[in-house]
Structure formats: structure tokens, C-alpha cells
Design a protein around this motif. Structure first.
Motif, PDB file in Angstrom:
ATOM      1  N   ALA A 108       0.728  -3.768 -17.905  1.00 30.67           N
ATOM      2  CA  ALA A 108      -0.709  -4.701 -17.936  1.00 30.67           C
ATOM      3  C   ALA A 108      -0.047  -5.177 -15.814  1.00 30.67           C
ATOM      4  N   GLN A 109       0.681  -5.361 -15.912  1.00 33.95           N
ATOM      5  CA  GLN A 109       1.483  -5.568 -14.629  1.00 33.95           C
ATOM      6  C   GLN A 109       1.344  -4.495 -13.920  1.00 33.95           C
ATOM      7  N   HIS A 110       2.067  -3.423 -14.074  1.00 32.50           N
ATOM      8  CA  HIS A 110       1.840  -2.256 -13.520  1.00 32.50           C
ATOM      9  C   HIS A 110       1.066  -2.127 -12.392  1.00 32.50           C
ATOM     10  N   LEU A 111      -0.050  -1.783 -13.737  1.00 31.91           N
ATOM     11  CA  LEU A 111      -1.994  -1.559 -13.555  1.00 31.91           C
ATOM     12  C   LEU A 111      -2.645  -2.578 -12.538  1.00 31.91           C
ATOM     13  N   ALA A 112      -2.501  -3.760 -12.574  1.00 34.80           N
ATOM     14  CA  ALA A 112      -3.013  -4.835 -11.889  1.00 34.80           C
ATOM     15  C   ALA A 112      -2.930  -4.884 -10.425  1.00 34.80           C
ATOM     16  N   THR A 113      -1.277  -4.746 -10.246  1.00 30.28           N
ATOM     17  CA  THR A 113      -0.223  -3.793  -8.936  1.00 30.28           C
ATOM     18  C   THR A 113      -0.875  -2.507  -8.171  1.00 30.28           C
ATOM     19  N   GLU A 114      -1.183  -1.925  -9.211  1.00 31.99           N
ATOM     20  CA  GLU A 114      -1.218  -0.358  -8.284  1.00 31.99           C
ATOM     21  C   GLU A 114      -2.939  -0.839  -7.933  1.00 31.99           C
ATOM     22  N   LEU A 115      -3.923  -1.950  -8.103  1.00 25.19           N
ATOM     23  CA  LEU A 115      -5.469  -1.693  -7.913  1.00 25.19           C
ATOM     24  C   LEU A 115      -5.530  -2.580  -7.113  1.00 25.19           C
ATOM     25  N   THR A 116      -4.747  -3.877  -6.346  1.00 25.45           N
ATOM     26  CA  THR A 116      -4.969  -5.045  -6.360  1.00 25.45           C
ATOM     27  C   THR A 116      -4.015  -4.580  -4.761  1.00 25.45           C
ATOM     28  N   ILE A 117      -2.495  -3.795  -4.389  1.00 26.30           N
ATOM     29  CA  ILE A 117      -2.055  -3.828  -3.650  1.00 26.30           C
ATOM     30  C   ILE A 117      -2.425  -2.154  -3.103  1.00 26.30           C
ATOM     31  N   ARG A 118      -2.209  -0.917  -3.871  1.00 20.72           N
ATOM     32  CA  ARG A 118      -2.566   0.552  -3.282  1.00 20.72           C
ATOM     33  C   ARG A 118      -1.628   1.242  -4.748  1.00 20.72           C
ATOM     34  N   PHE A 119      -2.493   2.707  -4.681  1.00 23.40           N
ATOM     35  CA  PHE A 119      -1.885   3.436  -5.542  1.00 23.40           C
ATOM     36  C   PHE A 119      -0.920   4.458  -4.514  1.00 23.40           C
ATOM     37  N   LYS A 120      -2.466   5.334  -4.205  1.00 26.37           N
ATOM     38  CA  LYS A 120      -2.115   6.963  -3.663  1.00 26.37           C
ATOM     39  C   LYS A 120      -1.995   6.639  -1.825  1.00 26.37           C
ATOM     40  N   GLN A 121      -2.412   5.776  -1.578  1.00 23.71           N
ATOM     41  CA  GLN A 121      -2.393   4.998  -0.364  1.00 23.71           C
ATOM     42  C   GLN A 121      -3.606   4.230   0.658  1.00 23.71           C
ATOM     43  N   ASP A 122      -2.976   3.641   0.829  1.00 19.49           N
ATOM     44  CA  ASP A 122      -3.892   1.987   1.874  1.00 19.49           C
ATOM     45  C   ASP A 122      -4.963   2.164   2.093  1.00 19.49           C
ATOM     46  N   ARG A 123      -5.651   0.777   1.722  1.00 16.65           N
ATOM     47  CA  ARG A 123      -7.139   1.080   1.593  1.00 16.65           C
ATOM     48  C   ARG A 123      -7.477  -0.755   1.009  1.00 16.65           C
ATOM     49  N   VAL A 124      -8.749  -0.869   0.563  1.00 19.84           N
ATOM     50  CA  VAL A 124      -9.000  -2.198   0.460  1.00 19.84           C
ATOM     51  C   VAL A 124      -8.719  -2.446  -0.817  1.00 19.84           C
ATOM     52  N   PRO A 125      -8.101  -3.757  -0.584  1.00 17.87           N
ATOM     53  CA  PRO A 125      -7.833  -3.854  -2.757  1.00 17.87           C
ATOM     54  C   PRO A 125      -8.754  -3.765  -3.699  1.00 17.87           C
ATOM     55  N   ILE A 126      -8.846  -3.222  -4.664  1.00 16.23           N
ATOM     56  CA  ILE A 126      -9.427  -3.654  -6.124  1.00 16.23           C
ATOM     57  C   ILE A 126      -9.324  -4.408  -6.673  1.00 16.23           C
TER      58      ILE A 126
END
Length: 202
Positions: A61-79
């Protein structure tokens, strides 16, 4: 030291992983598409994703929330995404005052709004606090998503979209959960126009 058994063990683990991955691929494309669509619709409308689970599922849960709020594959606006497993004060207060079964439901009641997406992760599918969290999320008007396995089909009544991994070994189930979670992050970036569509599709 005789290490011949290590090679057999190594190959057996990979063999089982491959078998479960193939069965998961064959079974769960449709709910994956539904999850991506629901999540994208929520974010576009100003909503958020809420993740929760126990133990290894709490880590997911923590891992996936972080991938969305920070970044996954590249820099972009947060989710917008929240893991309901990280606030030690909220968790211990709810556990002490309301009971451990309510640690997620109480946070969902406080933080969720109509149109959000709640993702409950439980390998067994029977964790009372995860089920209570999903139940509360449904009452709040959220789209509810359950990550479980074939041994956790009781979660179905609480989840609008269910991922029942076709396996019974905890490690294999958890491996598929984080794979699907990573796939959600990647697909959501693309669906929201925050990353190019793989294959070059506009």
C-alpha cells in the motif's frame, strides 16, 4: 557444503512464479482495465486512491501510493494517493479506542469522498480490518477494489472490482499483487496523458 539443492530450489521457485504469472495474465485483464478506468475517472474528477492492508500488504500500500504521488517511470505531476497504513498515531488510536478491526474504516470515513477509489489488499481476503475498510468505502461512494487470491473470494461482496490471484502460496500471491500495482501506476500515467502510450499510440 553441498549446494546442489539450491539450484533445484531456485528453478522450482521461478517455475511456480511463471505458472502463476501466466494464469494471472489469462484471468485478470478485464478487471485490470476496469481498475485503470475507474482510477483515471476518479483522478480526473479531483479524487484520489486510498490503499490499505496488513503486513506485506501494508508495505505494498505504501509502495504504490508513493509511486503515484512522487513518480513511477518519469517526472510528471503527482497523482493523488494515500496509504492508510503510515500514520502511527491514527493506527494506534483507532486500534486502542475502536478496535484493530476499525483502523482502516475509521480513516476511510474521515478521508474518503464520493468518487474516490479504495484499494484493499489482503492475501487471505478475510482480514476483518480490510473488509471493514472496503465496506466503509462503499458506503462513502467510493469505487472499491480488492486484491486477494482464490482463497479470499469472500472479499467479492465488498469489492466492485476483484483481483483473485489464481494461487494459494502467499509469496506468489504477493508477487502478483505488486506486479498488478506497478502495472496500475504505469497504465494510469499513460491514461492520464502524463506519459507516452507504450507502442507509440497517441
Amino acid at each position: 557444503m553441498n549446494t546442489n539443492w539450491i539450484e533445484s530450489f531456485f528453478k522450482a521457485e521461478f517455475s511456480e512464479h511463471h505458472q502463476v504469472a501466466q494464469a494471472t495474465e489469462a484471468a485478470l485483464c478485464a478487471p485490470f482495465a476496469d481498475m485503470v478506468a475507474a482510477s483515471a475517472a476518479s483522478v480526473r474528477a479531483g479524487g484520489k486512491l486510498l490503499f490499505f492492508g496488513n503486513g506485506g500488504s501494508a508495505a505494498d500500500a505504501q509502495h504504490l501510493a508513493t509511486e503515484l504521488t512522487i513518480r513511477f517511470k518519469q517526472d510528471r505531476v503527482p497523482i493523488a494517493a494515500i496509504a492508510l497504513t503510515t500514520d502511527s498515531s491514527a493506527l494506534t488510536a483507532a486500534g486502542n479506542d475502536l478496535g484493530f478491526d476499525q483502523i482502516f474504516a475509521r480513516q476511510v470515513e474521515a478521508l474518503a469522498k464520493d468518487g474516490d477509489v479504495a484499494i484493499g489488499i489482503s492475501t487471505s481476503g478475510t482480514s476483518p480490518n480490510v473488509l471493514a475498510g472496503l465496506k466503509m468505502a462503499k458506503a462513502k461512494g467510493c469505487t472499491t477494489i480488492g486484491f486477494t487470491s482464490v482463497k479470499g473470494l469472500s472479499m467479492e461482496s465488498h469489492a466492485d472490482i476483484l483481483f483473485a490471484i489464481p494461487a494459494t502460496a502467499t509469496a506468489r500471491i504477493q508477487e502478483m499483487h505488486i506486479l498488478l500495482g506497478h502495472m496500475l501506476c504505469g497504465a494510469l500515467e499513460q491514461e492520464l496523458g502524463l506519459a507516452p502510450r507504450e507502442g507509440g499510440e497517441a
